[in-house]
Design an enzyme around this catalytic site. Sequence first.
Site: not given
Length: 293
Positions: A131, A181, A284
């Site tokens: 992340y 991500d 997402h």
Amino acid sequence: MRIGTHNVNGIRATLVRGFRDFWDGAAADVIAVQEVRCRAGDLPLWGFDGWHATLELGHLPGRNGVAVLTKAPPVAVRTLHGGALHRVADGRVEEISSSGVGGRDLRPFATEGRYVEVDLADAPLRVASLYLPKGAAWPYDGLGEEKYRRKMRFLRGLRRQLRESRLDAQAQGREFLVMGDFNIAHQQLDLKNWRGNQRSEGFLPEEREWFSSILGPRTLVDVVRRHTGDVSGPYSWWSWRGQSFTGDIGWRIDYHLASPGLARSATSTWTAREPQYEHRMSDHCPVIVDYAI
């Protein structure tokens, strides 16, 4: 193997919205999760039934947190701090130890819950869940400049770490896959309104140049882009606000970046965008790849 990545934007909320139903139906073997956003004592253990979950939750309450869900306990685990992290298995949560990775540039992020990698027990594969910090738009002022500089420092350290992890996995006879991500749209094809976002975080020239620098036929391959070719999208993030989702005005910021051998084994890819706004699990959607491994 069927492998997916999913930024859940809060595991408890996403479970209510259908996380288990989706992933049980998808029949995945490995899932990388980002933005768990939950303390260890508040983890909904029923949500991990049938999985072995390795979680790097970080020390920021209600923020960040990454995990890798596997069918069998991994044979090795690594985080940026190399200390205790959490594991959920058989309906209970416990602390386990991990090895440390990451150099000087990643040290300030070590307890933020941004990176965990595991060596699978049932396949010659190392999998990482990432992340990446969001950063800030240009021109930078006040706190925005600090956020921009932090993201660029993370990117410098991550480039070195991905190289080291890939080479170390290779030396052990393993392929390498980092998912998650990245908070960067690499190319113009990776966001709908690229002309209006050239000074936005996630599409700054230096961010896109960094992304190009970690890709190559002998290093890491963007698996979904390789399979879809030069088409717009497929996007993986849409704002909750306005008509972004309905109009498919999105960004592709969730990736599978694989070592070349693993990338060549990919047989199919899909981005599991929900059919309607009210069915969304997160801002997402899952990104899934089948690998012949």
